[in-house]
Design a protein around this motif. Structure first.
Motif, short mmCIF file in Angstrom:
data_model
loop_
_atom_site.label_atom_id
_atom_site.label_comp_id
_atom_site.label_asym_id
_atom_site.label_seq_id
_atom_site.Cartn_x
_atom_site.Cartn_y
_atom_site.Cartn_z
N GLU A 17 -40.04 2.34 19.27
CA GLU A 17 -40.73 2.14 18.01
C GLU A 17 -39.81 2.35 16.81
N TYR A 18 -38.85 3.27 16.97
CA TYR A 18 -37.97 3.64 15.85
C TYR A 18 -36.67 4.19 16.42
N GLU A 19 -35.56 3.84 15.81
CA GLU A 19 -34.28 4.44 16.19
C GLU A 19 -33.44 4.63 14.94
N THR A 20 -32.69 5.72 14.94
CA THR A 20 -31.84 6.03 13.79
C THR A 20 -30.61 6.79 14.26
N GLY B 293 -26.62 6.25 8.45
CA GLY B 293 -26.37 4.92 9.00
C GLY B 293 -27.66 4.15 9.16
N LEU B 294 -27.61 3.12 9.98
CA LEU B 294 -28.70 2.18 10.12
C LEU B 294 -29.88 2.76 10.91
N SER B 295 -31.10 2.57 10.38
CA SER B 295 -32.34 2.94 11.05
C SER B 295 -33.19 1.70 11.20
N LYS B 296 -33.87 1.58 12.35
CA LYS B 296 -34.68 0.39 12.62
C LYS B 296 -36.06 0.78 13.13
N LYS B 297 -37.09 0.02 12.68
CA LYS B 297 -38.45 0.15 13.20
C LYS B 297 -38.79 -1.16 13.90
N GLY C 278 -41.62 -5.28 20.39
CA GLY C 278 -40.19 -5.02 20.53
C GLY C 278 -39.34 -5.74 19.50
N LYS C 279 -39.97 -6.60 18.70
CA LYS C 279 -39.23 -7.33 17.67
C LYS C 279 -39.04 -6.44 16.45
N LEU C 280 -37.95 -6.70 15.71
CA LEU C 280 -37.59 -5.88 14.56
C LEU C 280 -38.63 -5.98 13.45
N LEU C 281 -39.09 -4.84 12.96
CA LEU C 281 -40.06 -4.76 11.86
C LEU C 281 -39.35 -4.51 10.53
N SER C 282 -38.42 -3.52 10.53
CA SER C 282 -37.68 -3.21 9.30
C SER C 282 -36.38 -2.50 9.64
N GLU C 283 -35.47 -2.49 8.64
CA GLU C 283 -34.21 -1.77 8.80
C GLU C 283 -33.75 -1.28 7.43
N ILE C 284 -33.15 -0.11 7.44
CA ILE C 284 -32.64 0.50 6.21
C ILE C 284 -31.47 1.40 6.59
#
Length: 200
Positions: free
Chosen positions: A141-144, A153-157, A162-168
């Motif tokens: 669900e989330y990785e950072t 660094g990069l965090s992704k939801k 399983g498809k990418l929702l957001s990144e920051i």
């Protein structure tokens, strides 16, 4: 008839022996203080099975189920007459690897159903590496990235699919740069600029 009785006796003996392998008196158990895991005295593998505790009279006082050296499963406590007093179910809530009393490796937190909810990599007692969170279906669900206990660094939801929702990107545990959100089909939905953890 004699062959049938001998066969039944042999089968009963085998079953009793197999059951006896997994039931160990509490007096034969030891706790490793560094790892907090339970072992049968003299063995190197963390204990999986049932530990029994008995009253001085020899009657059963309690049984405790263990898996991989941790209390996991039912614990039953009886009074001296043999009547069940309490029944509790233990599930591993988290597991951590220690080396020389220092967290080293992946720490996992579990849901009450036993599903992995989070994984955090530790080095020298500090969170360092990729941290992951999983949804109720067990999907990422989330990785950072974590450096010295802070997001860096990069965090992704992710969507449940399983498809990418957001990144920051994070800098010193604060959002920094452009946060991008996506539709589930992968098309860019919006961009929001961040500076020092605030919308810019």
């Amino acid at each position: 008839m004699k062959k049938l009785l001998a066969g039944l006796f042999l089968l009963g003996s085998m079953l009793a022996f197999a059951a006896g392998e997994q039931r160990v008196p509490i007096e034969k158990m030891e706790l490793n203080q560094q790892t907090s895991l339970v072992y049968v005295q003299g063995q190197q593998t963390p204990f999986t099975g049932t530990v029994e505790k008995k009253y001085a009279s020899g009657k059963l006082e309690a049984t405790m189920e263990f898996k991989d050296g941790k209390l996991n499963g039912k614990t039953l406590v009886y009074n001296e007459t043999g009547k069940l007093k309490t029944e509790e179910n233990y599930i591993v809530e988290f597991e951590t690897t220690f080396r020389n009393n220092v967290k080293e490796g992946v720490e996992k937190h579990y849901s009450p159903s036993g599903r992995v909810e989070t994984e955090v990599l530790f080095k020298n007692n500090v969170a360092n590496g990729i941290a992951k969170q999983y949804n109720a279906e067990g999907k990422l669900e989330y990785e950072t990235m974590v450096v010295n206990g802070k997001r860096e660094g990069l965090s992704k939801k992710y969507y449940p699919s399983g498809k990418l929702l957001s990144e920051i990107t994070f800098k010193n545990d604060k959002e920094e740069g452009i946060m991008k959100a996506y539709f589930e089909n992968g098309k860019l939905q919006l961009e929001i600029p961040y500076k020092n953890g605030q919308v810019d």
